[in-house]
Write an enzyme that holds these catalytic residues in place. Sequence first.
Site, PDB file in Angstrom:
ATOM      1  N   MET A   6       1.026  -1.249  -0.461  1.00 51.43           N
ATOM      2  CA  MET A   6       0.093  -0.340  -0.435  1.00 51.43           C
ATOM      3  C   MET A   6       0.836   0.973   0.002  1.00 51.43           C
ATOM      4  O   MET A   6       0.255   1.957  -0.019  1.00 51.43           O
ATOM      5  CB  MET A   6      -0.844  -0.368   1.041  1.00 51.43           C
ATOM      6  CG  MET A   6      -1.461  -0.981   1.365  1.00 51.43           C
ATOM      7  SD  MET A   6      -3.490  -0.621   2.400  1.00 51.43           S
ATOM      8  CE  MET A   6      -3.165  -0.848   3.943  1.00 51.43           C
ATOM      9  N   GLY A   7       2.504   1.262  -0.107  1.00 51.83           N
ATOM     10  CA  GLY A   7       2.948   2.035  -0.169  1.00 51.83           C
ATOM     11  C   GLY A   7       3.597   2.393   0.724  1.00 51.83           C
ATOM     12  O   GLY A   7       3.258   1.440   1.922  1.00 51.83           O
ATOM     13  N   GLY A  32      10.742  -3.515   5.630  1.00 49.42           N
ATOM     14  CA  GLY A  32      10.196  -4.464   5.840  1.00 49.42           C
ATOM     15  C   GLY A  32       9.514  -4.946   4.210  1.00 49.42           C
ATOM     16  O   GLY A  32      10.216  -5.545   3.471  1.00 49.42           O
ATOM     17  N   HIS A  33       9.357  -3.620   3.415  1.00 46.55           N
ATOM     18  CA  HIS A  33       8.201  -3.491   2.386  1.00 46.55           C
ATOM     19  C   HIS A  33      10.033  -4.143   1.216  1.00 46.55           C
ATOM     20  O   HIS A  33       9.857  -5.080   0.622  1.00 46.55           O
ATOM     21  CB  HIS A  33       8.129  -2.667   1.623  1.00 46.55           C
ATOM     22  CG  HIS A  33       7.096  -2.054   2.145  1.00 46.55           C
ATOM     23  ND1 HIS A  33       6.203  -0.597   3.477  1.00 46.55           N
ATOM     24  CD2 HIS A  33       5.738  -2.494   2.448  1.00 46.55           C
ATOM     25  CE1 HIS A  33       5.584  -0.865   3.722  1.00 46.55           C
ATOM     26  NE2 HIS A  33       4.734  -1.667   3.213  1.00 46.55           N
ATOM     27  N   SER A  71       4.771   1.065   8.174  1.00 44.43           N
ATOM     28  CA  SER A  71       3.753   2.279   7.731  1.00 44.43           C
ATOM     29  C   SER A  71       3.480   3.305   8.666  1.00 44.43           C
ATOM     30  O   SER A  71       3.327   4.732   9.063  1.00 44.43           O
ATOM     31  CB  SER A  71       3.268   2.731   6.652  1.00 44.43           C
ATOM     32  OG  SER A  71       3.743   1.388   5.367  1.00 44.43           O
TER      33      SER A  71
END
Length: 284
Positions: free
Chosen positions: A34-35, A40-41, A190
Amino acid sequence: MPRSLQVINGVEAMRTAIRDVQRGGETVGFVPTMGALHEGHLSLIDAAAAECDRVAASIFVNPTQFGPNEDFTKYPRPLERDLDLLRERGCEFVFVPEAAEMYPAGYGTSIDVGAVAVPWEGAARPGHFSGVATVVLKLFECVPADRAYFGRKDYQQTLVVKRMAADLNLPVDVRVCAIIRDADGLALSSRNVYLSPDERRRALSLSQSLRLAEELISGGERDALMVRERMLAHLAAAGDVNVEYVAIVRDETVDEVATISGPITIAVAAKVGTTRLIDNLRIG
């Protein structure tokens, strides 16, 4: 020579780009997001790059997985920063659809994954996993990759996605990668940007309570109720940490255990101030 990042908004263009690569005999790893990307992403991008010839990602803040009083409108959307990070990590395709592309007028289909989506997060956020499963299935159709990468921080979500992929015979290999934490133990999210310095200090009680549970179990404690009570006491001592659940479940399931006798996962969800956080730890 590094390839450039292709930013693609349309479904057909995205499918064509991935299938062209696969027709050339190369594999594609996909990281749906989700941006508001963090390490982590980016660790998922790295994992995809290590196992696949090409890497694709998506950035889409999915409205159907947010409840009516949740943070959909204020969810961070730093798109240009996210694109720069994806370029730096070697991602070659990023799907950035508009909401109308994903949910056209008259849209009415949703996915119900069943029992794995019911307790814990499913009970705390009604409709959340239906929204997650639906958008993940749509993203798998739009980005028909060979492998898809998810972070273990969203433990129950990974179970939901794997269940859906198995039940629907989806031709994608779902990979689950380790939680990435800050040096002080806070799981990257996030939503951590919402935390004030004092809230961030109190948020550490989540990972600390998980480590406390690990210590208790390593010391011979086998009563799940006792472990949960000690975790809750630690979380309460932090002040203004409103616990939604502490789940002690058999690993790779959402089935609660009373006696700890094999691999388990302990998952915790709590609000610190107005910020909802989740964390988990596999033990055994």
